[in-house]
Design an enzyme around this catalytic site. Structure first.
Site, short mmCIF file in Angstrom:
data_model
loop_
_atom_site.label_atom_id
_atom_site.label_comp_id
_atom_site.label_asym_id
_atom_site.label_seq_id
_atom_site.Cartn_x
_atom_site.Cartn_y
_atom_site.Cartn_z
N CYS A 60 0.82 -1.23 0.00
CA CYS A 60 0.00 0.00 0.00
C CYS A 60 0.85 1.27 0.00
O CYS A 60 0.35 2.35 -0.30
CB CYS A 60 -0.97 0.00 1.18
SG CYS A 60 -2.16 -1.33 1.04
N HIS A 63 -3.42 7.42 2.08
CA HIS A 63 -3.77 6.14 1.47
C HIS A 63 -5.16 5.72 1.97
O HIS A 63 -5.45 5.83 3.17
CB HIS A 63 -2.72 5.09 1.85
CG HIS A 63 -3.18 3.69 1.57
ND1 HIS A 63 -3.70 3.31 0.36
CD2 HIS A 63 -3.22 2.59 2.37
CE1 HIS A 63 -4.03 2.03 0.41
NE2 HIS A 63 -3.75 1.57 1.63
N ASN A 107 -10.24 0.03 -0.74
CA ASN A 107 -8.79 0.16 -0.63
C ASN A 107 -8.14 -0.41 -1.90
O ASN A 107 -8.14 -1.62 -2.11
CB ASN A 107 -8.33 -0.62 0.62
CG ASN A 107 -6.82 -0.65 0.80
OD1 ASN A 107 -6.06 -0.22 -0.08
ND2 ASN A 107 -6.38 -1.16 1.93
N1 COA Z 1 -18.39 -7.99 8.63
C1 COA Z 1 -18.91 -8.28 9.82
N2 COA Z 1 -18.16 -8.62 10.89
C2 COA Z 1 -16.82 -8.65 10.71
C3 COA Z 1 -16.22 -8.37 9.48
C4 COA Z 1 -17.06 -8.04 8.41
N3 COA Z 1 -16.60 -7.74 7.19
N4 COA Z 1 -14.89 -8.49 9.62
C5 COA Z 1 -14.65 -8.83 10.90
N5 COA Z 1 -15.83 -8.94 11.55
C6 COA Z 1 -16.06 -9.29 12.94
C7 COA Z 1 -14.93 -10.09 13.54
O1 COA Z 1 -15.06 -11.45 13.21
C8 COA Z 1 -15.11 -9.82 15.01
O2 COA Z 1 -16.13 -10.65 15.49
P1 COA Z 1 -16.07 -11.27 16.98
O3 COA Z 1 -16.06 -10.07 17.90
O4 COA Z 1 -17.28 -12.10 17.04
O5 COA Z 1 -14.77 -12.02 17.04
C9 COA Z 1 -15.61 -8.38 15.05
O6 COA Z 1 -16.13 -8.12 13.74
C10 COA Z 1 -14.54 -7.38 15.38
O7 COA Z 1 -13.38 -7.74 14.62
P2 COA Z 1 -12.09 -6.88 14.61
O8 COA Z 1 -11.12 -7.44 13.64
O9 COA Z 1 -11.64 -6.64 16.00
O10 COA Z 1 -12.73 -5.54 14.01
P3 COA Z 1 -12.09 -4.14 13.90
O11 COA Z 1 -12.91 -3.16 14.62
O12 COA Z 1 -10.62 -4.18 14.17
O13 COA Z 1 -12.28 -3.85 12.34
C11 COA Z 1 -10.99 -3.86 10.36
C12 COA Z 1 -11.73 -4.70 11.38
C13 COA Z 1 -10.40 -4.82 9.33
C14 COA Z 1 -11.98 -2.94 9.67
C15 COA Z 1 -9.90 -3.04 11.06
O14 COA Z 1 -9.16 -3.83 11.93
C16 COA Z 1 -8.96 -2.36 10.11
O15 COA Z 1 -9.35 -1.53 9.32
N6 COA Z 1 -7.69 -2.67 10.20
C17 COA Z 1 -6.68 -2.10 9.32
C18 COA Z 1 -6.91 -2.61 7.95
C19 COA Z 1 -5.99 -2.01 6.95
O16 COA Z 1 -5.74 -0.86 6.99
N7 COA Z 1 -5.53 -2.86 6.06
C20 COA Z 1 -4.76 -2.48 4.96
C21 COA Z 1 -3.51 -1.81 5.36
S1 COA Z 1 -2.84 -1.13 4.02
#
Ligand code: COA
Length: 324
Positions: free
Chosen positions: A103, A251, A281
Site C-alpha cells: 500500500c 492512502h 482500498n
Molecule cells: N463484517 C462483519 N463482521 C466482521 C467483518 C465483516 N466484514 N470483519 C470482521 N468482523 C467481525 C470479527 O469477526 C469480530 O467478530 P467477533 O467479535 O465475534 O470475534 C468483530 O467483527 C470485530 O473484529 P475486529 O477485527 O476486532 O474488528 P475491527 O474493529 O478491528 O475492524 C478492520 C476490522 C479490518 C476494519 C480493522 O481492523 C482495520 O481496518 N484494520 C486495518 C486494515 C488495513 O488498513 N488494512 C490495509 C492496510 S494497508
C-alpha cells in the site's frame, strides 16, 4: 485514473458472506468498490490510467524514458504487470519494472522516480499504481475482514525534470520506512518459492494460504502511529509547516484510520479528501487515484502544497510533500 465499470455494493458482499452494509460503513467508511469483469487484466486498468496521464500532459509514450509500476497484485508471478502494460502502450524498448511495497508502493515508486530524475539518468518517468485485488480475496465469511476492504483500480502520474528556476512545482521531500518484523501480520503466504518441492500445493489452497491474512487491529494500531509520525518527519525535511499544507492525501485503507490521523494532527476536513467510499482500498493505486480526482474536483490547484501519506504490508510507510 481508471476503475472498472462493475460496481460491487456492500449488500452484494452481504449476500456472499456474513457481513452487512452497516458494519462495513461503520468500521471502514466503504460503500462500494469496483471489480474487473471477465477479459479485463491488471495491465488494461493501468493502460487506461496511463493514456489519460499522457493525454493530460500532452505527451506521447515515446516522450517517456522509464515506467515504474507499483502493485501487490501482479498480473503474473513473473514478469509482473509492467511488461504487459509496456506492450500495450507500444513503449518501444524503454525500461519498465514492477515495484513491490504494497500500500506504500506509490510513494516508494515516486521516491525511485525522483532519484532517477535527480541523478540525470531519466528525464521523464511514468509512475503507475495498479491493483486487481478482487480475484485474490476469500469471498466467504472466513475472509470477510479483508474481502470487504479491497477494490480494483489504477492511477498514473508523469514526473519530469524541472529546470525552470521560476517554477517551484515539484517534489519537496519523500521519506520512506520499512519494518520487516511485522511482515506476517499482513501477507499472502502462498505460493512461496521456499516451499519444497512445489510453491503451491492442494493443501495450501485448502488451508486458504493463497488468500491475504491480516491482523486488522495490529495493522490499525501501527498505521495510526506511523502515518502522523512520517508525515511530520517529511514536512520537517521539506521545511514546511503543517499549517501551510493545502491538502493532505492519505492512502485509502480505512476511512477510520485517516480520521484518526487527521484528528491527531488537528487537520480539519476541508484540507483532506477521500474516495474510499466509492472505491475501497486500492492499495498502490489509491494515492494516484486520489490525486486525479482531487485535481478534477478543483480540490488541488497549481502552486498548492500537497502531502501524500501511506502505510501498508511489510510493514512499509512513507510520506511525500509536493508543490503541485
Ligand atoms: N463484517 C462483519 N463482521 C466482521 C467483518 C465483516 N466484514 N470483519 C470482521 N468482523 C467481525 C470479527 O469477526 C469480530 O467478530 P467477533 O467479535 O465475534 O470475534 C468483530 O467483527 C470485530 O473484529 P475486529 O477485527 O476486532 O474488528 P475491527 O474493529 O478491528 O475492524 C478492520 C476490522 C479490518 C476494519 C480493522 O481492523 C482495520 O481496518 N484494520 C486495518 C486494515 C488495513 O488498513 N488494512 C490495509 C492496510 S494497508
Amino acid at each position: 485514473m481508471y476503475v472498472p465499470e462493475r460496481v460491487v455494493t456492500n449488500d452484494e458482499l452481504g449476500a456472499l458472506m456474513d457481513t452487512s452494509d452497516e458494519w462495513i460503513q461503520q468500521r471502514t467508511g466503504i460503500r462500494e468498490r469496483r471489480y474487473i469483469e471477465p477479459g479485463q487484466m491488471p495491465a488494461d486498468l493501468a493502460q487506461a490510467a496511463c493514456e489519460q496521464a499522457l493525454e493530460a500532459a500532452g505527451l506521447e509514450v515515446d516522450d517517456l524514458d522509464f515506467i515504474l509500476l507499483a502493485t501487490l497484485s501482479s498480473q503474473h508471478e513473473f514478469p509482473g504487470t509492467s511488461f504487459f502494460l509496456h506492450e500495450q502502450l507500444n513503449a518501444g524498448n524503454i525500461p519498465c519494472l514492477d515495484l513491490r511495497a504494497q500500500c506504500s508502493g506509490f510513494i516508494y515508486a515516486l521516491n525511485f522516480a525522483d532519484g532517477l530524475i535527480q541523478s540525470g539518468k531519466s528525464r521523464r518517468v511514468m509512475v503507475v499504481g495498479c491493483e486487481v485485488q478482487s480475484t485474490g480475496i476469500d469471498r466467504t465469511t472466513e475472509g470477510r475482514d479483508v474481502a470487504v476492504i479491497f477494490g480494483d483500480g489504477a492511477g498514473a502520474v508523469i514526473l519530469e525534470a524541472n529546470e525552470d528556476e521560476n517554477d517551484s512545482a515539484g517534489i519537496l521531500d519523500i521519506t520512506v520506512h520499512s519494518e520487516g518484523k511485522h511482515a506476517r501480520r499482513l501477507w499472502i503466504e502462498a505460493p512461496s518459492s521456499g516451499h519444497i518441492p512445489c510453491r503451491l500445493t492442494q493443501e495450501m489452497v485448502e488451508k486458504k494460504l493463497h488468500f491475504p491474512y491480516m491482523d486488522g487491529r495490529y495493522v490499525f494500531k501501527h498505521a495510526v502511529t506511523r502515518m502522523p509520525e512520517v508525515l511530520k518527519e517529511s514536512l520537517a525535511a521539506a521545511s514546511i509547516k503543517i499549517d501551510d499544507v493545502d491538502l493532505f492525501l492519505f492512502h485509502q485503507a480505512n476511512l477510520r484510520i485517516n480520521e484518526f490521523v487527521a484528528q491527531k494532527l488537528e487537520i480539519d476536513d476541508d484540507r483532506t479528501f477521500s474516495n474510499i467510499e466509492r472505491f475501497g482500498n486500492c492499495s498502490a493505486a489509491s494515492i494516484p487515484m486520489l490525486l486525479a480526482e482531487a485535481e478534477r474536483n478543483g480540490k488541488l490547484k497549481a502552486g498548492q502544497i500537497v502531502t501524500l501519506t501511506a502505510f501498508g504490508s511489510g510493514f512499509t510507510w512513507g510520506s511525500a510533500v509536493l508543490r503541485w
